[in-house]
Design an enzyme around this catalytic site. Structure first.
Site: not given
Ligand code: LLP
Length: 408
Positions: A330, A261
């Site tokens: 900008c 997570p």
């Molecule tokens: N594991 C893998 C293989 C991932 O690609 C990701 C996120 C995570 C874990 C963690 O995911 P989470 O638990 O945070 O959902 N920049 C985007 C989110 C991109 C997520 C990329 N991978 C945003 O601001 O919503």
């Protein structure tokens, strides 16, 4: 804890990221607790918020780290995460990154293609090592999230299909330099519906059973990250239901559940503080111009993401009208909120942007030669600086020596 945003803004200036470490610990413990009765490892997805003190905070509670570059692996280790709790994922890894990961003896390298497996094997063989690997399976289920953060469909670039994964496991099993210890899937981020996770974990658990039948014993069942959080009014996944769904899917298998997570642990524990510079009206459009911008928090511009906005100095009975909250950059896409009701503001009024603890600072840039902002952690009633505000000198440090004529 109750954080005095005004005092922090006075002490450290704005824009400023503020993190509630107690809230992060609470989320971590809730998830760890949900997996009780089962071997589990929470490998914090460092990409969500990679401040060393944040990683150290999770490491002190026993967390591992999910990393997607050797830089993240080094960060995790610098912050005290044990190498045997580190996973190195990502669709493309350079040779030097693979070599360094093998040197550091991390838990496993997560492979996303057959070509990558051959590359890791070649490098491990040159180093006379056996690389512990997992394979990222793309279970082809629709996670029902924003298309930019959906990853578990065949049309996405991530992972390999089940048949390719099987062939890769058989190859790895027979290789002297590969040790297939894990299986991995991650179907997307900001998931609010548990069904796709259930579906994916059943598919992947079945694959583990069929591998076991041919003597390939998977030890780590890595379910990725993706638990959604409440930004506005989303009803999201309960950690206990999440854990139960996985426990059900893996019944009878002797595996350690690994979960990665990011957002769930940090998003709602983070705030971006910003001050009003001034207001203006163009035609009948009202703009409140603030000192934070898309380079500090890009999610609204990039994903049209919603972040709750609170004006701390709100005059109780003042009338409100619709306004866009925009930064000084900008670009027309430089906004933190659009068409929100706000009372009249004055220069210096303090605004809190909520849910900014994940993919906030880590996605910040120096666009328009704006320095990265400072970061503060609050824990047990005390707040402390955990990253200095970047100075102009910091920004030009790597270029200055190349000027034809040095200037002071
Ligand atoms: N594991 C893998 C293989 C991932 O690609 C990701 C996120 C995570 C874990 C963690 O995911 P989470 O638990 O945070 O959902 N920049 C985007 C989110 C991109 C997520 C990329 N991978 C945003 O601001 O919503």
């Amino acid at each position: 804890m109750n954080i005095d945003f005004k005092e922090l803004a006075n002490t450290y200036g704005t824009p400023l990221y503020v993190y509630d470490f107690d809230a992060m610990a609470k989320s971590y413990n809730a998830l760890k607790e949900a997996f009780s009765g089962q071997k589990s490892l929470i490998a914090y997805a460092v990409k969500a918020n990679s401040n060393l003190s944040v990683i150290e905070h999770f490491a002190s509670m026993g967390a591992g780290a999910d990393c997607v570059s050797i830089g993240e692996v080094k960060r995790a280790m610098s912050a005290g995460v044990e190498p045997y709790r580190i996973i190195f994922s990502g669709v493309g890894k350079r040779d030097d990154e693979i070599q360094e990961a093998l040197n550091r003896d991390i838990l496993m390298i997560n492979l996303e293609s057959d070509a990558e497996m051959k590359r890791v094997e070649m490098i491990a063989s040159k180093m006379n090592k056996e690389a512990r690997i997992s394979i990222r399976v793309n279970p082809d289920v629709d996670p029902k999230t924003h298309p930019y953060i959906s990853t578990g469909l065949h049309e996405n670039k991530f992972g390999v299909d089940i048949d390719t994964a099987k062939r890769m496991y058989i190859y790895a099993k027979n290789s002297k330099h590969l040790d297939p210890v894990g299986i991995h899937f991650h179907i997307g981020s900001q998931l609010t519906d548990i069904e796709p996770i259930k579906e994916a974990s059943v598919i992947v658990a079945d694959l583990v059973r069929s591998l076991s039948a041919i003597d390939i014993d998977i030890k780590f069942f890595d379910i990725g990250g993706g638990i959604g959080i409440k930004y506005e009014d989303e009803v999201t996944i309960d950690p206990q239901d999440y854990a139960n769904a996985i426990k059900n899917a893996i019944k009878g298998l002797d595996v350690t559940i690994v979960c990665e997570p990011g957002r769930y642990l940090t998003a709602n524990a983070g705030y971006l503080l910003t001050k009003v510079l001034y207001e203006k009206v163009n035609g009948n459009k009202r703009f409140v111009i603030i000192d934070a911008a898309m380079n500090d928090l890009i999610r609204p511009s990039l994903y049209k993401a919603y972040h709750k906005i609170e004006l701390l100095d709100k005059k109780e009975d003042s009338d409100t009208s619709k306004a866009d909250l925009v930064g000084p950059i900008c670009e027309s896409g430089d906004f933190l909120a659009k068409d929100i009701e706000l009372p009249a503001t004055e220069h210096g009024d303090l605004i809190v942007v909520y849910s900014a603890g994940a993919y906030g600072f880590t996605m910040a840039s120096n666009y328009n030669t704006r320095g990265k902002v400072a970061e503060v952690a609050c824990e047990g009633g005390e707040c402390r600086l955990i990253r200095d505000r970047e100075s102009f000198e910091d920004q030009i440090r790597l270029e200055k020596a190349y000027l034809k004529n040095a200037r002071s």
